[in-house]
Scaffold this motif. Sequence first.
Motif, PDB file in Angstrom:
ATOM      1  N   UNK A  37       0.846  -1.199   0.000  1.00  0.00           N
ATOM      2  CA  UNK A  37       0.000   0.000   0.000  1.00  0.00           C
ATOM      3  C   UNK A  37       0.881   1.248   0.000  1.00  0.00           C
ATOM      4  N   UNK A  38       0.674   2.117  -0.958  1.00  0.00           N
ATOM      5  CA  UNK A  38       1.472   3.336  -1.062  1.00  0.00           C
ATOM      6  C   UNK A  38       1.370   4.140   0.226  1.00  0.00           C
ATOM      7  N   UNK A  39       2.506   4.568   0.738  1.00  0.00           N
ATOM      8  CA  UNK A  39       2.533   5.378   1.948  1.00  0.00           C
ATOM      9  C   UNK A  39       2.535   4.588   3.230  1.00  0.00           C
TER      10      UNK A  39
ATOM     11  N   UNK B  81       5.661   4.465   8.941  1.00  0.00           N
ATOM     12  CA  UNK B  81       4.359   5.134   8.900  1.00  0.00           C
ATOM     13  C   UNK B  81       3.708   5.129  10.280  1.00  0.00           C
ATOM     14  N   UNK B  82       3.128   6.262  10.658  1.00  0.00           N
ATOM     15  CA  UNK B  82       2.459   6.380  11.954  1.00  0.00           C
ATOM     16  C   UNK B  82       1.219   5.486  11.994  1.00  0.00           C
ATOM     17  N   UNK B  83       0.951   4.943  13.175  1.00  0.00           N
ATOM     18  CA  UNK B  83      -0.171   4.025  13.375  1.00  0.00           C
ATOM     19  C   UNK B  83      -0.970   4.461  14.601  1.00  0.00           C
ATOM     20  N   UNK B  84      -2.223   4.041  14.646  1.00  0.00           N
ATOM     21  CA  UNK B  84      -3.053   4.207  15.838  1.00  0.00           C
ATOM     22  C   UNK B  84      -3.878   2.938  16.041  1.00  0.00           C
ATOM     23  N   UNK B  85      -3.948   2.501  17.288  1.00  0.00           N
ATOM     24  CA  UNK B  85      -4.628   1.251  17.636  1.00  0.00           C
ATOM     25  C   UNK B  85      -5.927   1.575  18.370  1.00  0.00           C
ATOM     26  N   UNK B  86      -7.026   1.065  17.838  1.00  0.00           N
ATOM     27  CA  UNK B  86      -8.334   1.252  18.455  1.00  0.00           C
ATOM     28  C   UNK B  86      -8.673   0.007  19.285  1.00  0.00           C
ATOM     29  N   UNK B  87      -9.851  -0.028  19.871  1.00  0.00           N
ATOM     30  CA  UNK B  87     -10.316  -1.214  20.592  1.00  0.00           C
ATOM     31  C   UNK B  87     -11.703  -1.579  20.083  1.00  0.00           C
ATOM     32  N   UNK B  88     -11.970  -2.881  19.973  1.00  0.00           N
ATOM     33  CA  UNK B  88     -13.259  -3.333  19.450  1.00  0.00           C
ATOM     34  C   UNK B  88     -13.714  -4.629  20.102  1.00  0.00           C
ATOM     35  N   UNK B  89     -13.035  -5.025  21.179  1.00  0.00           N
ATOM     36  CA  UNK B  89     -13.359  -6.267  21.854  1.00  0.00           C
ATOM     37  C   UNK B  89     -13.017  -6.095  23.328  1.00  0.00           C
ATOM     38  N   UNK B  90     -13.681  -6.821  24.227  1.00  0.00           N
ATOM     39  CA  UNK B  90     -13.420  -6.647  25.658  1.00  0.00           C
ATOM     40  C   UNK B  90     -11.940  -6.716  26.013  1.00  0.00           C
TER      41      UNK B  90
ATOM     42  N   UNK C 137       8.217  11.023  16.258  1.00  0.00           N
ATOM     43  CA  UNK C 137       6.980  11.549  15.670  1.00  0.00           C
ATOM     44  C   UNK C 137       5.841  11.651  16.682  1.00  0.00           C
ATOM     45  N   UNK C 138       6.024  11.048  17.847  1.00  0.00           N
ATOM     46  CA  UNK C 138       5.003  10.948  18.890  1.00  0.00           C
ATOM     47  C   UNK C 138       3.896   9.958  18.524  1.00  0.00           C
ATOM     48  N   UNK C 139       4.130   9.162  17.477  1.00  0.00           N
ATOM     49  CA  UNK C 139       3.162   8.149  17.072  1.00  0.00           C
ATOM     50  C   UNK C 139       3.820   6.767  17.041  1.00  0.00           C
ATOM     51  N   UNK C 140       3.026   5.727  17.279  1.00  0.00           N
ATOM     52  CA  UNK C 140       3.550   4.370  17.103  1.00  0.00           C
ATOM     53  C   UNK C 140       3.880   4.087  15.641  1.00  0.00           C
ATOM     54  N   UNK C 141       4.770   3.167  15.425  1.00  0.00           N
ATOM     55  CA  UNK C 141       5.083   2.658  14.084  1.00  0.00           C
ATOM     56  C   UNK C 141       5.739   1.296  14.254  1.00  0.00           C
ATOM     57  N   UNK C 142       5.755   0.520  13.187  1.00  0.00           N
ATOM     58  CA  UNK C 142       6.415  -0.784  13.243  1.00  0.00           C
ATOM     59  C   UNK C 142       7.902  -0.598  13.534  1.00  0.00           C
ATOM     60  N   UNK C 143       8.515   0.396  12.935  1.00  0.00           N
ATOM     61  CA  UNK C 143       9.937   0.644  13.192  1.00  0.00           C
ATOM     62  C   UNK C 143      10.192   0.912  14.666  1.00  0.00           C
TER      63      UNK C 143
ATOM     64  N   UNK D 132      -1.742   6.321   9.374  1.00  0.00           N
ATOM     65  CA  UNK D 132      -2.132   7.717   9.141  1.00  0.00           C
ATOM     66  C   UNK D 132      -0.977   8.543   8.599  1.00  0.00           C
ATOM     67  N   UNK D 133      -1.330   9.631   7.914  1.00  0.00           N
ATOM     68  CA  UNK D 133      -0.350  10.608   7.455  1.00  0.00           C
ATOM     69  C   UNK D 133       0.104  11.483   8.616  1.00  0.00           C
ATOM     70  N   UNK D 134       1.087  12.332   8.342  1.00  0.00           N
ATOM     71  CA  UNK D 134       1.603  13.230   9.371  1.00  0.00           C
ATOM     72  C   UNK D 134       0.532  14.179   9.892  1.00  0.00           C
ATOM     73  N   UNK D 135      -0.432  14.525   9.042  1.00  0.00           N
ATOM     74  CA  UNK D 135      -1.495  15.438   9.461  1.00  0.00           C
ATOM     75  C   UNK D 135      -2.667  14.712  10.127  1.00  0.00           C
ATOM     76  N   UNK D 136      -2.542  13.393  10.319  1.00  0.00           N
ATOM     77  CA  UNK D 136      -3.579  12.633  10.995  1.00  0.00           C
ATOM     78  C   UNK D 136      -4.627  12.031  10.083  1.00  0.00           C
ATOM     79  N   UNK D 137      -4.570  12.316   8.799  1.00  0.00           N
ATOM     80  CA  UNK D 137      -5.546  11.744   7.868  1.00  0.00           C
ATOM     81  C   UNK D 137      -5.227  10.271   7.609  1.00  0.00           C
ATOM     82  N   UNK D 138      -6.271   9.512   7.314  1.00  0.00           N
ATOM     83  CA  UNK D 138      -6.139   8.063   7.193  1.00  0.00           C
ATOM     84  C   UNK D 138      -5.506   7.653   5.871  1.00  0.00           C
ATOM     85  N   UNK D 139      -4.657   6.640   5.932  1.00  0.00           N
ATOM     86  CA  UNK D 139      -4.107   6.005   4.733  1.00  0.00           C
ATOM     87  C   UNK D 139      -4.743   4.635   4.531  1.00  0.00           C
TER      88      UNK D 139
END
Length: 436
Positions: free
Chosen positions: A109-111, A116-125, A138-144, A206-213
């Motif tokens: 996937x391009x980008x 790349x910055x990541x954010x983890x949500x929750x959807x299960x107990x 960057x103050x964001x999680x990433x695989x690196x 997400x991109x640096x501006x917080x928009x979704x990739x």
Amino acid sequence: MSRKNLVSAALIIFSVVCFNSAEAQPKTDALLRNILSANKDSLFQLVLSHPEAYRLQIIYTQINRDKNNKPSFTNYYFNVDSLFYFNPASTVKLPLAALSLEKLNEMGIAGVNKFTSMQFDSAYPRQEKELHDSTAETNYPSIAQFIRKAFLISDNDAYNRMYQFVGQQAINRELHAKGYASTRITREFMGYTDDENRHTNPIDFINEDGTAIYHQPMQYNTDSFDFSHTVKIGNAHYDSNDSLINEPIDFTKVNNFPLKDLQQILQSIVFPLSVPERQRFNLAKGDYAFLKQFLSQYPSETNYPKYDTSQYYDSYVKFFFQDSLHHAMPSNIRVFNKVGWAYGFLIDASYIVDFKNKVEFMLAATVYVNSDGILNDNKYDVETVGHPFMYQLGQTIYNYELRRKRKYKPDLSDFKIEYEKRDANDTRPAIKDADN
């Protein structure tokens, strides 16, 4: 070693032998036995003399180069058997790092890449969100960033997030497809139930501006596991409510990572061309370089995360060179490795390079040090038995390698890495207490 410590070490023999459930048919090679017998340290020989009690397994990998510098590998074993269980603890972070990079490459996937910055949500107990990472530039999680933390000090959250990204089903399918049929990774380090471990968090890149990739929805593993081999260890254990249960702890359904598989996966990352193609991870050249850098880089060389070097010293996760009196690493040596420790088990799988003396070898080992036979009581013989034994083991093999004659001296330039340097002007507080 003091008499008190020798007695403490000896006590383990009774407490473990009584509850050794492995149907082991261990493999031991005469060469390695002879090498180990040369070290007359009393503690070292005590552990070697009771390999079943200490659940000891060792793999020494001799590396020889031809005239074109092509390496060949010969494994020598001491008490190694895939059914002789040890808790792999943080060593499972090694395949998770490689699988995470492999998945990124195969997503295409391009980008979206390891930075790349990541954010983890929750959807299960009981799932936990993670929207920011204060240890990252960057103050964001990433695989690196997860790989850095998992390798530099063996951070647990980093493992959990890589597990959530790859997913329980893909982790096991991919490892089995690569030939690691006995390896089983079923658990995050979160105290989850079997069902909760099968569900993994939704993730956004997400991109640096917080928009979704890219959005990855919650994953669920529908595959079954083979839990037919029962593994129970110890005399007693404390449960999650801190109640003492007077029976062995059951490891039957938890992570399983035989030492042969651990050694081979490390070899496949450090020397990918040395293993069959099906065993290799689908990684780019830059991915291999990144893994090798952080398998061998020290916390004192790293700015993000910025670790307190009095707590996380250079040999902190280098068991074969972790001298209790000196925490510095020899300047001529680099160790590319992954360690683990939990429930009284210590594990290290290493590729060791001495640039000055033109020496290289691999060494993998696990030892169990729990003289009271009680698990989860935080009373293990790590400092009195575990670390001293692992240090003696590392130095025994290293000293043998220093004397061993080679037809062709290795060109080790591929492993001379330009490491980071800690910024002396950085006034941020250092991390002193991480969950690892």
